[in-house]
Design a protein around this motif. Structure first.
Motif, PDB file in Angstrom:
ATOM      1  N   ASP A   5       0.935  -1.191  -0.001  1.00 22.78           N
ATOM      2  CA  ASP A   5       0.284  -0.034  -0.101  1.00 22.78           C
ATOM      3  C   ASP A   5       0.889   1.292  -0.077  1.00 22.78           C
ATOM      4  OD1 ASP A   5      -1.924   1.972   0.177  1.00 22.78           O
ATOM      5  OD2 ASP A   5      -2.679   1.227   2.122  1.00 22.78           O
ATOM      6  N   LEU A   6       1.138   1.902  -0.964  1.00 25.92           N
ATOM      7  CA  LEU A   6       1.871   3.011  -1.318  1.00 25.92           C
ATOM      8  C   LEU A   6       0.973   4.272  -1.572  1.00 25.92           C
ATOM      9  CD1 LEU A   6       4.945   1.620  -3.118  1.00 25.92           C
ATOM     10  CD2 LEU A   6       4.566   2.360  -0.664  1.00 25.92           C
ATOM     11  N   THR A   7      -0.382   4.002  -1.316  1.00 29.28           N
ATOM     12  CA  THR A   7      -1.482   5.161  -1.938  1.00 29.28           C
ATOM     13  C   THR A   7      -0.861   6.473  -1.140  1.00 29.28           C
ATOM     14  OG1 THR A   7      -2.996   3.620  -1.536  1.00 29.28           O
ATOM     15  CG2 THR A   7      -3.523   5.761  -1.716  1.00 29.28           C
ATOM     16  N   ASN A   8      -1.079   7.523  -1.850  1.00 31.58           N
ATOM     17  CA  ASN A   8      -0.603   8.900  -1.534  1.00 31.58           C
ATOM     18  C   ASN A   8       0.834   9.022  -1.317  1.00 31.58           C
ATOM     19  OD1 ASN A   8      -3.376   9.540  -1.113  1.00 31.58           O
ATOM     20  ND2 ASN A   8      -3.584   8.799   0.712  1.00 31.58           N
ATOM     21  N   GLN A   9       1.842   8.276  -1.722  1.00 34.44           N
ATOM     22  CA  GLN A   9       3.008   8.249  -1.745  1.00 34.44           C
ATOM     23  C   GLN A   9       3.762   9.074  -2.911  1.00 34.44           C
ATOM     24  OE1 GLN A   9       4.728   8.092   1.249  1.00 34.44           O
ATOM     25  NE2 GLN A   9       2.636   7.557   2.081  1.00 34.44           N
ATOM     26  N   THR A  10       4.612   9.836  -3.044  1.00 38.31           N
ATOM     27  CA  THR A  10       5.100  10.176  -4.387  1.00 38.31           C
ATOM     28  C   THR A  10       6.603  10.072  -4.229  1.00 38.31           C
ATOM     29  OG1 THR A  10       5.533  12.436  -3.021  1.00 38.31           O
ATOM     30  CG2 THR A  10       3.575  12.291  -4.207  1.00 38.31           C
ATOM     31  N   ALA A  11       6.790   9.366  -5.134  1.00 39.75           N
ATOM     32  CA  ALA A  11       8.409   8.903  -5.313  1.00 39.75           C
ATOM     33  C   ALA A  11       9.490   9.439  -6.414  1.00 39.75           C
ATOM     34  CB  ALA A  11       8.313   7.409  -5.215  1.00 39.75           C
ATOM     35  N   VAL A  12      10.430   9.929  -6.036  1.00 40.03           N
ATOM     36  CA  VAL A  12      11.224  10.187  -7.005  1.00 40.03           C
ATOM     37  C   VAL A  12      12.299   9.058  -7.495  1.00 40.03           C
ATOM     38  CG1 VAL A  12      13.621  11.475  -7.570  1.00 40.03           C
ATOM     39  CG2 VAL A  12      11.755  12.800  -6.299  1.00 40.03           C
ATOM     40  N   ILE A  13      12.473   8.944  -8.621  1.00 41.19           N
ATOM     41  CA  ILE A  13      13.196   7.519  -9.125  1.00 41.19           C
ATOM     42  C   ILE A  13      14.193   8.051 -10.146  1.00 41.19           C
ATOM     43  CG2 ILE A  13      13.308   5.055 -10.068  1.00 41.19           C
ATOM     44  CD1 ILE A  13      10.213   5.088  -9.320  1.00 41.19           C
ATOM     45  N   THR A  14      15.656   8.142  -9.769  1.00 36.75           N
ATOM     46  CA  THR A  14      16.702   8.567 -10.668  1.00 36.75           C
ATOM     47  C   THR A  14      17.149   7.451 -11.487  1.00 36.75           C
ATOM     48  OG1 THR A  14      18.636   7.895  -9.218  1.00 36.75           O
ATOM     49  CG2 THR A  14      17.421  10.187  -8.930  1.00 36.75           C
ATOM     50  N   GLY A  15      17.341   7.707 -12.672  1.00 33.64           N
ATOM     51  CA  GLY A  15      17.563   6.534 -13.952  1.00 33.64           C
ATOM     52  C   GLY A  15      16.391   5.883 -14.126  1.00 33.64           C
ATOM     53  N   GLY A  16      15.245   6.465 -13.817  1.00 30.30           N
ATOM     54  CA  GLY A  16      13.875   5.892 -14.004  1.00 30.30           C
ATOM     55  C   GLY A  16      13.372   5.601 -15.586  1.00 30.30           C
ATOM     56  N   ALA A  17      14.146   6.148 -16.452  1.00 33.75           N
ATOM     57  CA  ALA A  17      13.832   5.894 -17.742  1.00 33.75           C
ATOM     58  C   ALA A  17      13.819   4.559 -18.377  1.00 33.75           C
ATOM     59  CB  ALA A  17      14.244   7.015 -18.770  1.00 33.75           C
ATOM     60  N   ARG A  18      14.401   3.681 -17.516  1.00 33.35           N
ATOM     61  CA  ARG A  18      14.680   2.250 -18.226  1.00 33.35           C
ATOM     62  C   ARG A  18      15.073   1.431 -17.150  1.00 33.35           C
ATOM     63  NH1 ARG A  18      18.626   5.758 -20.569  1.00 33.35           N
ATOM     64  NH2 ARG A  18      17.602   5.288 -22.619  1.00 33.35           N
ATOM     65  N   GLY A  19      15.339   0.150 -17.397  1.00 32.30           N
ATOM     66  CA  GLY A  19      16.041  -0.872 -16.501  1.00 32.30           C
ATOM     67  C   GLY A  19      15.483  -0.981 -15.385  1.00 32.30           C
ATOM     68  N   ILE A  20      16.183  -1.002 -14.175  1.00 29.21           N
ATOM     69  CA  ILE A  20      15.975  -1.189 -12.969  1.00 29.21           C
ATOM     70  C   ILE A  20      15.078   0.009 -12.438  1.00 29.21           C
ATOM     71  CG2 ILE A  20      16.519  -1.240 -10.240  1.00 29.21           C
ATOM     72  CD1 ILE A  20      19.210  -2.765 -11.176  1.00 29.21           C
ATOM     73  N   GLY A  21      15.412   1.072 -12.746  1.00 28.29           N
ATOM     74  CA  GLY A  21      14.530   2.192 -12.350  1.00 28.29           C
ATOM     75  C   GLY A  21      13.277   2.176 -13.096  1.00 28.29           C
ATOM     76  N   TYR A  22      13.157   1.796 -14.339  1.00 24.49           N
ATOM     77  CA  TYR A  22      11.658   1.702 -14.914  1.00 24.49           C
ATOM     78  C   TYR A  22      10.792   0.609 -13.951  1.00 24.49           C
ATOM     79  CZ  TYR A  22       8.107   0.904 -18.510  1.00 24.49           C
ATOM     80  OH  TYR A  22       6.813   0.876 -19.251  1.00 24.49           O
ATOM     81  N   ALA A  23      11.434  -0.681 -13.897  1.00 25.76           N
ATOM     82  CA  ALA A  23      10.603  -1.580 -13.196  1.00 25.76           C
ATOM     83  C   ALA A  23      10.348  -1.031 -11.716  1.00 25.76           C
ATOM     84  CB  ALA A  23      11.533  -2.879 -13.163  1.00 25.76           C
ATOM     85  N   ILE A  24      11.092  -0.345 -11.040  1.00 23.75           N
ATOM     86  CA  ILE A  24      10.780   0.085  -9.791  1.00 23.75           C
ATOM     87  C   ILE A  24       9.527   1.006  -9.863  1.00 23.75           C
ATOM     88  CG2 ILE A  24      11.451   1.513  -7.933  1.00 23.75           C
ATOM     89  CD1 ILE A  24      14.305   0.625  -8.528  1.00 23.75           C
ATOM     90  N   ALA A  25       9.646   2.105 -10.996  1.00 24.66           N
ATOM     91  CA  ALA A  25       8.740   2.949 -11.102  1.00 24.66           C
ATOM     92  C   ALA A  25       7.149   2.084 -11.476  1.00 24.66           C
ATOM     93  CB  ALA A  25       8.793   3.754 -12.228  1.00 24.66           C
TER      94      ALA A  25
END
Length: 250
Positions: A5-25
């Protein structure tokens, strides 16, 4: 797949466009969070946003993590878009070239350390004040098992990732009474585009060190990071979580 449950959470993900970062997003969005993808590649950012937007609110920022002004501007823009920042995932990084330590190009050494270590510091420096303002936050830094064991022919990468582990422990102690948990993940090799930067000999060496005899999957990394980003992770801070298929010895 069980979603946290991450409702109402806002997350910054660096390197978020691909790879691990994208999967995390993707995993965080599926769990109810909104995400801001930070990446130096604007075209990749827009492509990632187009694919993820059906899952929730996706903000993007073109960011050079080695630049104080760039990371601060991105933090301010992200906070303005969402109203606050509650989760930070420092995933951006490069592997650099492979060479013996005494033969490493000095420019390559500085570039790897600047992105992989100083970049984490600068992103934390820009975003932590927003987490403190909330009175709540989660920070997850993606380090590497190389930072614990030291990979031959990768002194710059190993040293930078060891630095990320040390930074995580320091920051975790500094924020221990602030309701902000800071942890890091130390993966063995995860199957991403970063492998294209490495020699086949180095790739074979890294696989040979993993008892499961395979590389990790981005979904496996995202699953662990998702928990570390959640309120369920409440009594772990300054900690190191292995994701190595049995490689890690401590």
């Amino acid at each position: 797949m069980n979603n946290l449950d991450l409702t109402n959470q806002t997350a910054v993900i660096t390197g978020g466009a691909r790879g691990i970062g994208y999967a995390i997003a993707q995993r965080l969005l599926q769990s109810g969070a909104s995400v801001s993808l930070w990446d130096v590649d604007d075209a990749a950012l827009q492509s990632a946003k187009a694919k993820l937007t059906s899952l929730g609110d996706v903000h993007t920022a073109k960011v050079d993590v080695t630049s104080e002004s760039s990371t601060q501007a991105a933090a301010d823009a992200t906070a303005a878009h969402f109203g606050y920042i509650s989760v930070v995932v420092n995933n951006a990084g490069i592997a650099g070239t492979n060479a013996k330590t005494w033969e490493l190009d000095v420019t390559d050494w500085r570039r790897v350390v600047d992105i992989d270590l100083t970049g984490v510091f600068l992103v934390c420096r820009a975003t932590i004040p927003y987490l403190l303002k909330n009175g709540y936050g989660r920070v997850v830094n993606i380090a590497s098992v190389a930072g614990k064991e030291g990979n031959p022919n990768a002194a710059h990468y190993s040293a930078a990732k060891a630095g990320v582990i040390g930074l995580t422990k320091s920051l975790g102690k500094e924020l221990a009474t602030s309701n902000i948990c800071v942890n890091c993940v130390t993966p063995a090799v995860i199957e991403t585009d970063i492998l294209k930067q490495l020699t086949q000999q180095h790739i074979d060496y890294m696989r040979s060190k993993i008892p499961m005899n395979r590389f990790g999957k981005v979904e496996e990394a995202a699953s662990l990071v998702g928990w570390l980003c959640s309120a369920d992770c409440s009594f772990s801070t300054g900690a190191v979580f292995d994701l190595t298929g049995g490689r890690a010895t401590y």
